[in-house]
Design an enzyme around this catalytic site. Structure first.
Site, PDB file in Angstrom:
ATOM      1  N   HIS A  57      -1.002  -3.521 -11.232  1.00 39.56           N
ATOM      2  CA  HIS A  57      -1.083  -2.424 -10.328  1.00 39.56           C
ATOM      3  C   HIS A  57      -0.809  -3.034  -8.791  1.00 39.56           C
ATOM      4  CE1 HIS A  57      -1.841   1.024  -7.682  1.00 39.56           C
ATOM      5  NE2 HIS A  57      -2.661   0.462  -6.910  1.00 39.56           N
ATOM      6  N   HIS A 108      -0.526   7.911  -8.718  1.00 38.00           N
ATOM      7  CA  HIS A 108      -2.188   8.148  -8.835  1.00 38.00           C
ATOM      8  C   HIS A 108      -2.420   8.824 -10.132  1.00 38.00           C
ATOM      9  CE1 HIS A 108      -6.110   7.567  -6.682  1.00 38.00           C
ATOM     10  NE2 HIS A 108      -5.580   6.432  -6.460  1.00 38.00           N
ATOM     11  N   HIS A 110      -3.330   7.378 -13.685  1.00 34.19           N
ATOM     12  CA  HIS A 110      -4.530   7.264 -14.446  1.00 34.19           C
ATOM     13  C   HIS A 110      -5.768   8.032 -13.926  1.00 34.19           C
ATOM     14  CE1 HIS A 110      -2.026   3.731 -15.741  1.00 34.19           C
ATOM     15  NE2 HIS A 110      -1.791   4.561 -16.797  1.00 34.19           N
ATOM     16  N   ARG A 129      -2.115   7.044   4.591  1.00 28.74           N
ATOM     17  CA  ARG A 129      -2.726   5.702   4.929  1.00 28.74           C
ATOM     18  C   ARG A 129      -1.937   4.748   5.099  1.00 28.74           C
ATOM     19  NH1 ARG A 129      -7.094   6.909   2.482  1.00 28.74           N
ATOM     20  NH2 ARG A 129      -7.361   5.394   1.103  1.00 28.74           N
ATOM     21  N   ASP A 130      -1.116   4.579   3.966  1.00 26.83           N
ATOM     22  CA  ASP A 130       0.096   3.877   4.156  1.00 26.83           C
ATOM     23  C   ASP A 130       1.141   4.132   5.286  1.00 26.83           C
ATOM     24  OD1 ASP A 130      -0.345   1.928   2.060  1.00 26.83           O
ATOM     25  OD2 ASP A 130       0.516   3.304   0.640  1.00 26.83           O
ATOM     26  N   GLN A 259     -11.837   7.309  -7.061  1.00 25.91           N
ATOM     27  CA  GLN A 259     -12.246   7.470  -5.531  1.00 25.91           C
ATOM     28  C   GLN A 259     -12.788   8.759  -5.290  1.00 25.91           C
ATOM     29  OE1 GLN A 259      -9.432   6.389  -6.707  1.00 25.91           O
ATOM     30  NE2 GLN A 259      -8.832   4.400  -5.957  1.00 25.91           N
ATOM     31  N   ASP A 287      -4.099  -0.311   5.615  1.00 26.14           N
ATOM     32  CA  ASP A 287      -5.106   0.425   5.195  1.00 26.14           C
ATOM     33  C   ASP A 287      -5.734  -0.080   3.987  1.00 26.14           C
ATOM     34  OD1 ASP A 287      -2.555   0.509   3.517  1.00 26.14           O
ATOM     35  OD2 ASP A 287      -3.716   2.296   2.390  1.00 26.14           O
ATOM     36  N   ASN A 519      11.070   4.919  -4.192  1.00 22.90           N
ATOM     37  CA  ASN A 519      11.048   5.155  -5.659  1.00 22.90           C
ATOM     38  C   ASN A 519       9.746   5.081  -6.357  1.00 22.90           C
ATOM     39  OD1 ASN A 519      10.919   2.321  -7.026  1.00 22.90           O
ATOM     40  ND2 ASN A 519      12.694   1.924  -5.570  1.00 22.90           N
ATOM     41  N   GLY A 556       8.739   0.992  -2.666  1.00 23.25           N
ATOM     42  CA  GLY A 556       8.487   1.893  -3.710  1.00 23.25           C
ATOM     43  C   GLY A 556       7.396   1.355  -4.533  1.00 23.25           C
ATOM     44  N   ASN A 557       7.110   1.849  -5.857  1.00 20.47           N
ATOM     45  CA  ASN A 557       5.883   1.534  -6.556  1.00 20.47           C
ATOM     46  C   ASN A 557       6.235   1.354  -8.050  1.00 20.47           C
ATOM     47  OD1 ASN A 557       3.188   3.426  -7.844  1.00 20.47           O
ATOM     48  ND2 ASN A 557       2.908   1.466  -6.733  1.00 20.47           N
TER      49      ASN A 557
END
Length: 761
Positions: A57, A108, A110, A129-130, A259, A287, A519, A556-557
């Site tokens: 991650h 987000h 899982h 927050r990003d 969380q 953040d 993306n 992206g992620n």
């Protein structure tokens, strides 16, 4: 200090002390590398930091070798408007007149299966927050959602929690939700996708980056207190493995790994940050999201020009007896970490007090290149920060085209039975719009506030959203997100380009000029060579497509391990496109009937393309063949025509064609405008192909009759195919396909809007 704390001195004197590195997700060779870096075994706190920061991650260790292709293919011309890109909290783009926009999408997934409400809510909070960390005011959110089959037993639990979580958090923040996409498919059962996008606006000179520089500058943690929530996701960190008695360990194992969010704390945190920025009290900021303080401290230190010392025992806690490892790994929400010069600390604290935001000096920037963390005076972390944040393992995973791919491609939709009469065509339409795949998403969007703050100009689910940025000039932005797991399964390279093309087209259909891409790449296990083939091909397709379109990927992620057992989800590269519109008053709506007397014109070419289509799924539960062709040069031409037509007032409505084809777009635009229309299909055209084909690169536009000749001349001059296919009948109560069938708007609305309330209401 309690006896359960493992110090650096203790680690050096007990080299053979067993450590639970495997339970924390570290491989044997990764643990050995940590020992080599440190010249000793890591402390419990150091092991916690490395394990979370070297996770898939945080480190992108399986994807990094492929993601580099984005940078390799991005030209200087493409970068010309980019103020911050890949590697920052979010991409930032210059949109003119001194304004900049930052935007990003993250997953987000899982957590949203384990605890759907909090998983989705904190997904929104994290991406917001990003955006805040770049110095921007968040102005809008969007979401890309994937659930299991709509009638599957567990889908209701996940769907209800996710939608309520997104709405509950976003609405409480006062951020409009301006669009997105929701898909139901059996492959997402047990592994939903919750991808949240946020956009923010700032003046160019107010851009902030994540770095710690200037020896003696203070590190201030502000926002919520730090608790134990979020730690369970890193396995044994909250158990007795790190010491403590059995009863304590047993109780901590019950703590939530997801969380827990508090949007009202985040709302004041936003205003607090903006006032701090305006007063020029912040040198650098980060953040606290995934990996918590482990991430914030190591990334700030490694991006700066010195080291860092943190007094971890000064961190405000909301749970008693927390260990250093737990404090460092906590993912408690609504927290930020700032670098502040000593002379500005008092002013910084005063702003935080004004907003009732808890703020504490927890450390300072130091000379040298070490990140040193103490706990009640004893050193529990002493590491080179880059080895934690940026120099983790990088894997070249095996890549292999699946043996089943040829058979999948050979299984085309060509032999599937098609509707052969007008009555069957009519029933096919009703079946399609009455399926969970193409039915109205109003049941979802009605739970979101789309117009809070008063700057939303357009907010259509599955289309683009438009937000006003400058009230004086009318300058604004358009955002769209798209993905097609079905197409990507058949051809990952083309599937990614089709997602890019659709998002690009959606932005253009609003009248905006597409300028940048973000993306979120959702795939199965990177340890599966077939999944890595899908991933690498999708990255290539997206990067090559951006080069053709001339717009950059700004960030992206990646989300791996999206699978149930050994069965992966459909490969789902989510693509977000940002567009700029000079005057939002010129934006193009979706609904028919805004002008008296409108001609319907179809832009682009229609072919017999049904492989991977929603029709094949709804009518035959079929998935196979080759996705529709994609022509990005044509998409670029189409966008140029639409933006010019918007500027000149030649188009009164527009809707891109994608899933469900022409007839789906017609139904949605007719219902949006609450007015009927008549379609006259081209002579000799196959009615089924004309109505239901999912050929890419097409847009349906409504043109005032007074502007029809001028608009058609523009298309002809630019060699863009354009054909008149009907008229809008103001006052009509039906959609009619001449010579085939007619359906009243009332029947269409009842079927289209009744599906999701019937399933989930």
């Amino acid at each position: 200090m309690t006896s359960r704390v493992d110090t650096v001195d203790n680690a050096a004197s007990t080299p053979d002390h067993p450590q639970p590195f495997a339970e924390l997700g570290l491989k044997d060779d990764e643990y050995a590398r940590i020992r080599e870096i440190l010249g000793r075994r890591p402390t419990d706190a150091e092991l916690a930091m490395y394990s979370v920061m070297w996770s898939e991650h945080c480190s992108y260790k399986s994807s990094k070798v492929h993601l580099r292709y984005f940078g390799q293919t991005t030209t200087e011309e493409m970068r010309s408007a980019m103020l911050a890109g890949i590697g920052e909290n979010a991409g930032v783009v210059d949109i003119g007149d001194g304004w900049a926009v930052t935007f990003k999408v993250e997953s987000h997934n899982h957590p949203s299966y384990v605890e759907p409400y909090q998983g989705a809510a904190t997904g929104v909070g994290g991406i917001v927050r990003d955006i805040m960390a770049m110095g921007a005011r968040p102005i809008a959110v969007m979401d890309q959602l994937r659930f299991g089959a709509a009638d599957a037993p567990d889908t209701r639990r996940v769907f209800d929690g996710v939608v309520r979580g997104i709405g509950g958090y976003g609405n409480s923040l006062g951020l409009p939700n301006i669009g997105g996409e929701t898909v139901f498919d059996a492959s997402y059962a047990g592994n939903p996708l919750v991808n949240a996008l946020c956009a923010g606006v700032l003046r160019k000179e107010d851009l902030h980056l994540a770095f710690a520089s200037g020896a003696g500058n203070k590190i201030i943690l502000f926002g919520a207190r730090t608790g134990l929530d979020g730690i369970g996701g890193v396995s044994v960190l909250a158990s007795e493995t790190f010491g403590g008695d059995e009863a304590d360990g047993a109780s901590r194992k019950k703590l939530p790994s997801v969380q827990v969010g508090d949007p009202f704390t985040e709302k004041v945190l936003i205003e607090c940050c903006l006032e701090l920025y305006a007063a020029h009290l912040v040198v650098g900021i980060q953040d606290l999201g995934g990996a918590g303080l482990s991430c914030a401290t190591s990334e700030l230190a490694s991006a700066g020009d010195g080291g860092m010392h943190i007094d971890l025992d000064k961190v405000p806690l909301r749970a008693t007896g927390m260990t250093p490892a737990e404090v460092l790994s906590s993912e408690s929400q609504e927290r930020m970490c700032a670098v502040v010069t000593p002379e500005n600390v008092d002013a910084f604290m005063a702003v935080c007090r004004k907003w009732d935001v808890l703020a504490t000096v927890i450390g300072e920037v130091t000379d040298g290149d070490r990140l040193r963390i103490t706990w009640h005076g004893e050193t529990v972390v002493d590491v080179p920060p880059r080895t934690v944040a940026h120099e983790g393992p990088v894997y070249q995973r095996p890549v292999a085209r699946p043996d089943t791919q040829d058979a999948l491609i050979a299984d085309t939709a060509g032999g599937l039975a098609r509707p052969a009469s007008a009555a069957e065509l009519r029933q096919t339409l009703l079946d399609m719009i009455g399926s969970p795949h193409l039915c109205s998403r109003a049941f979802i969007t009605e739970q979101y506030d789309r117009y809070v703050r008063g700057n939303t100009v357009l907010a259509e689910h599955a289309d683009s959203g438009v937000i006003r940025v400058d009230e004086q000039t009318g300058r604004g932005i358009a955002l769209a997100t798209d993905a097609s797991g079905r197409y990507t399964l058949l051809d990952p390279y083309r599937g990614a380009q089709l997602a890019l093309a659709e998002a690009y087209r959606n932005v253009a259909a609003s009248g905006a000029t597409p300028v940048a891409v973000t993306n979120c790449l959702n795939f199965g296990s990177p340890e599966d060579p077939g999944v890595m083939w899908q991933f690498s091909e999708a990255v290539r397709g997206l990067a090559d497509g951006c080069v053709t379109l001339g717009i950059p990927v700004t960030g992206g992620n990646v989300s791996f391990y999206n699978q149930t057992g050994t069965t992966p989800i459909l490969p789902t590269p989510v693509v977000g496109v940002l567009g700029v519109i000079d005057d939002v008053n010129r934006r193009i709506p979706t609904g028919f009937g805004t002008e008296p007397g409108e001609t319907l014109i179809l832009l682009g070419d229609t072919a017999d393309e049904f492989d991977g289509s929603i029709w094949a799924q709804v009518a035959h539960d079929h998935l196979g063949g080759t996705p529709p062709k994609v022509d990005l040069a044509r998409e670029q031409l189409l966008a140029q025509v639409l933006t010019a037509a918007s500027r000149d007032g030649l188009v009164s409505a527009a809707h891109d064609l994608s899933e469900g084809g022409l007839i789906q777009a017609v139904v949605e635009s007719a219902l949006a405008g609450e007015t009927g229309c008549r379609l006259l299909l081209p002579e000799g055209a196959d009615p089924f192909v004309a109505l239901f084909s999912e050929s890419a690169g097409r847009v349906l536009v409504a043109v005032p009759r007074t502007e029809e000749s001028r608009f058609m001349s523009m298309c002809e001059a630019r060699q863009l195919p354009a054909v008149r296919i009907g008229v809008v009948d103001q006052g009509s109560d039906s959609v009619e396909v001449q010579g085939q069938f007619s359906v009243t708007l009332a029947e269409l609305r009842e079927i289209h809007e009744g599906v999701l309330p019937g399933l989930f209401g």
